[in-house]
Scaffold this motif. Structure first.
Motif, PDB file in Angstrom:
ATOM      1  N   GLN A  47     -24.534 -13.085 -11.317  1.00 47.07           N
ATOM      2  CA  GLN A  47     -23.711 -13.379 -10.132  1.00 47.07           C
ATOM      3  C   GLN A  47     -23.122 -14.770 -10.221  1.00 47.07           C
ATOM      4  O   GLN A  47     -21.944 -14.975  -9.894  1.00 47.07           O
ATOM      5  CB  GLN A  47     -24.572 -13.236  -8.856  1.00 47.07           C
TER       6      GLN A  47
ATOM      7  N   ILE B  28     -20.219 -14.799 -12.684  1.00 45.93           N
ATOM      8  CA  ILE B  28     -19.041 -14.170 -12.097  1.00 45.93           C
ATOM      9  C   ILE B  28     -18.347 -15.156 -11.148  1.00 45.93           C
ATOM     10  O   ILE B  28     -17.124 -15.301 -11.162  1.00 45.93           O
ATOM     11  CB  ILE B  28     -19.405 -12.853 -11.375  1.00 45.93           C
ATOM     12  N   LEU B  29     -19.142 -15.872 -10.341  1.00 45.78           N
ATOM     13  CA  LEU B  29     -18.572 -16.836  -9.401  1.00 45.78           C
ATOM     14  C   LEU B  29     -17.878 -17.986 -10.132  1.00 45.78           C
ATOM     15  O   LEU B  29     -16.811 -18.460  -9.709  1.00 45.78           O
ATOM     16  CB  LEU B  29     -19.660 -17.394  -8.477  1.00 45.78           C
ATOM     17  N   THR B  30     -18.464 -18.453 -11.227  1.00 46.49           N
ATOM     18  CA  THR B  30     -17.848 -19.581 -11.958  1.00 46.49           C
ATOM     19  C   THR B  30     -16.573 -19.138 -12.678  1.00 46.49           C
ATOM     20  O   THR B  30     -15.685 -19.948 -12.893  1.00 46.49           O
ATOM     21  CB  THR B  30     -18.835 -20.191 -12.980  1.00 46.49           C
ATOM     22  N   GLU B  31     -16.487 -17.882 -13.066  1.00 45.94           N
ATOM     23  CA  GLU B  31     -15.255 -17.389 -13.699  1.00 45.94           C
ATOM     24  C   GLU B  31     -14.106 -17.330 -12.707  1.00 45.94           C
ATOM     25  O   GLU B  31     -12.948 -17.494 -13.074  1.00 45.94           O
ATOM     26  CB  GLU B  31     -15.503 -16.004 -14.304  1.00 45.94           C
ATOM     27  N   LYS B  32     -14.410 -17.097 -11.445  1.00 44.81           N
ATOM     28  CA  LYS B  32     -13.377 -16.988 -10.419  1.00 44.81           C
ATOM     29  C   LYS B  32     -12.836 -18.362 -10.003  1.00 44.81           C
ATOM     30  O   LYS B  32     -11.780 -18.449  -9.423  1.00 44.81           O
ATOM     31  CB  LYS B  32     -13.930 -16.254  -9.201  1.00 44.81           C
ATOM     32  N   VAL B  33     -13.588 -19.391 -10.283  1.00 44.19           N
ATOM     33  CA  VAL B  33     -13.182 -20.736  -9.849  1.00 44.19           C
ATOM     34  C   VAL B  33     -12.181 -21.338 -10.780  1.00 44.19           C
ATOM     35  O   VAL B  33     -11.908 -21.166 -11.854  1.00 44.19           O
ATOM     36  CB  VAL B  33     -14.416 -21.670  -9.733  1.00 44.19           C
TER      37      VAL B  33
END
Length: 107
Positions: A99, A102-107
């Motif tokens: 998770q 995934i969050l760091t890829e969206k940033v």
């Protein structure tokens, strides 16, 4: 085979011919000891253990086959009882890492 003073060997233990066993050693039943090794004074060999290497430290206690340190065996048994819980915690941590990735890829 040489056996030191005050050494006890329980029934059905097998000791190969050229082994040297020190003083005050305790060998449990059905333990097996290979030849050409030395067992230090005060050693304790649990029943059904298989000793394939010299025990050089006096007053050592061993168990298992191949024989290894008794204290380590007790710690291993304690950890193995907790494996189901540890597996669940590891799975939860893996899910959390996924998770976070995934969050760091969206940033």
């Amino acid at each position: 085979m040489e056996v030191g003073n005050n050494t006890v060997i329980a029934a059905q233990a097998g000791v190969s011919g050229s082994t040297k066993i020190g003083n005050n050693v305790m060998i449990g039943g059905q333990a097996g000891i290979v030849g050409h090794i030395q067992i230090a004074d005060g050693s304790k060999i649990n029943a059904q253990s298989g000793v394939s290497k010299s025990i050089k430290t006096p007053n050592a206690a061993v168990t298992g086959s191949p024989a290894f340190d008794y204290s380590s065996a007790l710690r291993s048994q304690a950890v193995s009882r907790n494996l189901p819980e540890l597996e669940k915690r590891l799975k939860d941590l893996e899910d959390l890492v996924k998770q976070l990735l995934i969050l760091t890829e969206k940033v």
